[in-house]
Design a protein around this motif. Structure first.
Motif, PDB file in Angstrom:
ATOM      1  N   ILE A  69      20.899  56.955  55.221  1.00  0.00           N
ATOM      2  CA  ILE A  69      20.509  58.308  54.816  1.00  0.00           C
ATOM      3  C   ILE A  69      20.057  59.109  56.034  1.00  0.00           C
ATOM      4  CG2 ILE A  69      18.864  59.658  53.455  1.00  0.00           C
ATOM      5  CD1 ILE A  69      18.811  57.234  51.477  1.00  0.00           C
ATOM      6  N   ALA A  70      19.251  58.482  56.895  1.00  0.00           N
ATOM      7  CA  ALA A  70      18.767  59.171  58.094  1.00  0.00           C
ATOM      8  C   ALA A  70      19.924  59.583  58.994  1.00  0.00           C
ATOM      9  CB  ALA A  70      17.785  58.279  58.857  1.00  0.00           C
ATOM     10  N   ALA A  71      20.919  58.704  59.135  1.00  0.00           N
ATOM     11  CA  ALA A  71      22.093  59.051  59.942  1.00  0.00           C
ATOM     12  C   ALA A  71      22.846  60.210  59.300  1.00  0.00           C
ATOM     13  CB  ALA A  71      23.002  57.841  60.101  1.00  0.00           C
ATOM     14  N   GLY A  72      22.987  60.170  57.973  1.00  0.00           N
ATOM     15  CA  GLY A  72      23.631  61.284  57.280  1.00  0.00           C
ATOM     16  C   GLY A  72      22.887  62.590  57.494  1.00  0.00           C
ATOM     17  N   ASP A  73      21.560  62.549  57.427  1.00  0.00           N
ATOM     18  CA  ASP A  73      20.752  63.743  57.700  1.00  0.00           C
ATOM     19  C   ASP A  73      21.062  64.300  59.087  1.00  0.00           C
ATOM     20  OD1 ASP A  73      19.506  63.475  55.243  1.00  0.00           O
ATOM     21  OD2 ASP A  73      17.596  62.781  56.052  1.00  0.00           O
ATOM     22  N   ALA A  74      21.154  63.399  60.066  1.00  0.00           N
ATOM     23  CA  ALA A  74      21.406  63.835  61.441  1.00  0.00           C
ATOM     24  C   ALA A  74      22.791  64.457  61.579  1.00  0.00           C
ATOM     25  CB  ALA A  74      21.250  62.654  62.399  1.00  0.00           C
ATOM     26  N   GLY A 128      30.810  48.626  51.297  1.00  0.00           N
ATOM     27  CA  GLY A 128      29.779  49.623  51.546  1.00  0.00           C
ATOM     28  C   GLY A 128      29.959  50.924  50.807  1.00  0.00           C
ATOM     29  N   THR A 129      31.043  51.065  50.019  1.00  0.00           N
ATOM     30  CA  THR A 129      31.298  52.337  49.338  1.00  0.00           C
ATOM     31  C   THR A 129      30.188  52.696  48.368  1.00  0.00           C
ATOM     32  OG1 THR A 129      33.680  51.984  49.535  1.00  0.00           O
ATOM     33  CG2 THR A 129      32.953  53.615  47.937  1.00  0.00           C
ATOM     34  N   ALA A 130      29.686  51.719  47.609  1.00  0.00           N
ATOM     35  CA  ALA A 130      28.609  51.994  46.657  1.00  0.00           C
ATOM     36  C   ALA A 130      27.355  52.464  47.384  1.00  0.00           C
ATOM     37  CB  ALA A 130      28.313  50.752  45.821  1.00  0.00           C
ATOM     38  N   LYS A 131      27.042  51.835  48.507  1.00  0.00           N
ATOM     39  CA  LYS A 131      25.865  52.244  49.288  1.00  0.00           C
ATOM     40  C   LYS A 131      26.031  53.679  49.797  1.00  0.00           C
ATOM     41  CE  LYS A 131      24.143  49.430  52.521  1.00  0.00           C
ATOM     42  NZ  LYS A 131      23.939  48.814  53.872  1.00  0.00           N
ATOM     43  N   LEU A 132      27.244  54.020  50.216  1.00  0.00           N
ATOM     44  CA  LEU A 132      27.502  55.372  50.716  1.00  0.00           C
ATOM     45  C   LEU A 132      27.262  56.417  49.625  1.00  0.00           C
ATOM     46  CD1 LEU A 132      30.746  54.623  52.744  1.00  0.00           C
ATOM     47  CD2 LEU A 132      28.598  55.486  53.717  1.00  0.00           C
ATOM     48  N   GLY A 133      27.738  56.123  48.419  1.00  0.00           N
ATOM     49  CA  GLY A 133      27.528  57.063  47.321  1.00  0.00           C
ATOM     50  C   GLY A 133      26.058  57.271  47.026  1.00  0.00           C
ATOM     51  N   GLU A 134      25.293  56.178  47.037  1.00  0.00           N
ATOM     52  CA  GLU A 134      23.851  56.292  46.808  1.00  0.00           C
ATOM     53  C   GLU A 134      23.175  57.063  47.937  1.00  0.00           C
ATOM     54  OE1 GLU A 134      19.920  53.437  46.005  1.00  0.00           O
ATOM     55  OE2 GLU A 134      21.915  52.535  46.269  1.00  0.00           O
ATOM     56  N   ALA A 135      23.578  56.777  49.173  1.00  0.00           N
ATOM     57  CA  ALA A 135      22.970  57.456  50.317  1.00  0.00           C
ATOM     58  C   ALA A 135      23.240  58.954  50.291  1.00  0.00           C
ATOM     59  CB  ALA A 135      23.496  56.841  51.620  1.00  0.00           C
ATOM     60  N   LEU A 136      24.466  59.336  49.940  1.00  0.00           N
ATOM     61  CA  LEU A 136      24.825  60.754  49.975  1.00  0.00           C
ATOM     62  C   LEU A 136      23.941  61.584  49.055  1.00  0.00           C
ATOM     63  CD1 LEU A 136      26.732  62.882  51.125  1.00  0.00           C
ATOM     64  CD2 LEU A 136      28.301  62.399  49.222  1.00  0.00           C
ATOM     65  N   GLU A 137      23.503  61.000  47.948  1.00  0.00           N
ATOM     66  CA  GLU A 137      22.634  61.723  47.021  1.00  0.00           C
ATOM     67  C   GLU A 137      21.321  62.149  47.680  1.00  0.00           C
ATOM     68  OE1 GLU A 137      23.449  62.719  43.898  1.00  0.00           O
ATOM     69  OE2 GLU A 137      25.418  61.985  44.553  1.00  0.00           O
ATOM     70  N   CYS A 174      29.077  67.724  60.850  1.00  0.00           N
ATOM     71  CA  CYS A 174      29.911  67.780  59.652  1.00  0.00           C
ATOM     72  C   CYS A 174      29.058  68.281  58.493  1.00  0.00           C
ATOM     73  CB  CYS A 174      30.537  66.416  59.327  1.00  0.00           C
ATOM     74  SG  CYS A 174      29.340  65.099  59.017  1.00  0.00           S
ATOM     75  N   THR A 175      29.665  68.403  57.331  1.00  0.00           N
ATOM     76  CA  THR A 175      28.966  68.869  56.133  1.00  0.00           C
ATOM     77  C   THR A 175      28.869  67.739  55.115  1.00  0.00           C
ATOM     78  OG1 THR A 175      30.997  69.572  55.027  1.00  0.00           O
ATOM     79  CG2 THR A 175      29.945  71.164  56.517  1.00  0.00           C
ATOM     80  N   ARG A 176      28.056  67.951  54.089  1.00  0.00           N
ATOM     81  CA  ARG A 176      27.960  66.960  53.022  1.00  0.00           C
ATOM     82  C   ARG A 176      29.309  66.816  52.311  1.00  0.00           C
ATOM     83  NH1 ARG A 176      25.189  67.274  48.856  1.00  0.00           N
ATOM     84  NH2 ARG A 176      24.149  65.249  48.746  1.00  0.00           N
ATOM     85  N   ASP A 177      30.053  67.916  52.175  1.00  0.00           N
ATOM     86  CA  ASP A 177      31.375  67.829  51.544  1.00  0.00           C
ATOM     87  C   ASP A 177      32.311  66.956  52.381  1.00  0.00           C
ATOM     88  OD1 ASP A 177      30.663  69.364  49.386  1.00  0.00           O
ATOM     89  OD2 ASP A 177      31.472  71.239  50.200  1.00  0.00           O
TER      90      ASP A 177
END
Length: 302
Positions: free
Chosen positions: A142-147, A181-190, A164-167
């Motif tokens: 999640i922190a990496a996604g935020d960055a 890791g796909t399930a983890k990615l979906g949870e993290a994106l939220e 990049c964007t969330r989309d």
């Protein structure tokens, strides 16, 4: 024999040495490094990540890119210390061949976009984030996604453009399926948010939310005396409660320490409560969470 100027700060395949004017005996010189099998380099700092990547370029094929934590660090995404210090390069290929070399972890990824960054081929920012799912905990993902979606803060209130964007992250998850890791990615994106300044700020926000408290606002603008606009890390603006994460750099950098004191004084003069959070608080969060609850109760009662 002196090294030709055109070879300074370059890496090249051993098979190309003759054409470059270097014989077999000269290749054994102490001023020529051997970063990877079949590669020689001259004047490249192999202690630095970008230098090691440049030294690996002669081995790379067209469908290969730097990926995973290697690409993330080249994008200046904050990662756990053990990944930042790891010497291994991660290289991915979109064809059937998996990159293989000492000092390299090879991956085969069917679908990903690529980006060139100062001469280095990288997995796109969004695809890099997806690849990190196998290397990071949920909170650090999640922190990496935020960055990736926030853009690096270069001065108070000013950021470089987001990578990049969330989309785009969501689209990359679609390309990533059905990889691990796909399930983890979906949870993290939220939980990925924009405007975040640090990895620990993300951890602070997640700790607050998981305790059952309302999600605080990120970097809300606060006008203080003299018309100066401050942006607390996290806050409940309607209650004038700010939560600021303070890392070791805040204590060790004298100028930053003075700025933190002035910042807190300005917020408190404007009627705000400032709750400071450190790494010790994140490891044992009961105290600062109790402070937030107590201050919210008092403010809501008035």
């Amino acid at each position: 024999m002196p090294i030709p100027r055109r070879l300074q700060r370059r890496a090249f395949a051993v098979t190309a040495a003759g054409a470059l004017g270097l014989g077999a005996s000269r290749l054994r010189g102490a001023d020529i490094d051997r970063p990877f099998h079949g590669v020689r380099s001259i004047g490249i700092d192999l202690r630095e990540l970008r230098g090691r990547c440049r030294a690996y370029l002669p081995r790379m094929r067209g469908p290969e890119v730097f990926s995973h934590s290697t690409a993330a660090l080249l994008y200046e995404i904050p990662l756990p210390a053990e990944l930042e210090a790891a010497p291994t390069l991660h290289v991915s290929s979109t064809d059937d061949g998996r990159p293989r070399a000492v000092g390299v972890t090879g991956h085969r990824i069917k679908r990903m976009l690529r980006r060139d960054d100062r001469g280095l081929p990288l997995a796109s920012p969004a695809d890099t984030w997806c690849q990190l799912a196998t290397q990071l905990s949920l909170d650090d993902l999640i922190a990496a996604g935020d960055a990736f979606v926030s853009g690096r803060l270069v001065a108070r209130g000013f950021r470089v453009a987001p990578l990049c964007t969330r989309d785009e992250l969501r689209a990359a998850i679609g390309r990533h399926r059905p990889a691990r890791g796909t399930a983890k990615l979906g949870e993290a994106l939220e939980h990925v948010r924009t405007g975040v300044d640090s990895r620990r700020e993300t951890h602070t926000r997640l700790t607050i939310v998981r305790s059952g408290l309302p999600e605080p606002v990120i970097a809300a603008p606060v006008v203080v005396l003299g018309g100066v606009v401050l942006h607390p890390d996290l806050s409940y603006p309607e209650l004038k409660i700010a939560i600021e994460y303070e890392g070791e750099e805040h204590r060790l950098d004298a100028a930053r320490w003075r700025d933190d004191i002035a910042r807190r004084r300005a917020l408190e003069s404007a009627g705000w409560i400032v709750i400071r959070v450190t790494i010790a608080d994140l490891r044992a969060p009961g105290g600062f969470l109790a402070d937030i609850r107590a201050h919210r109760r008092r403010r809501l009662a008035h």
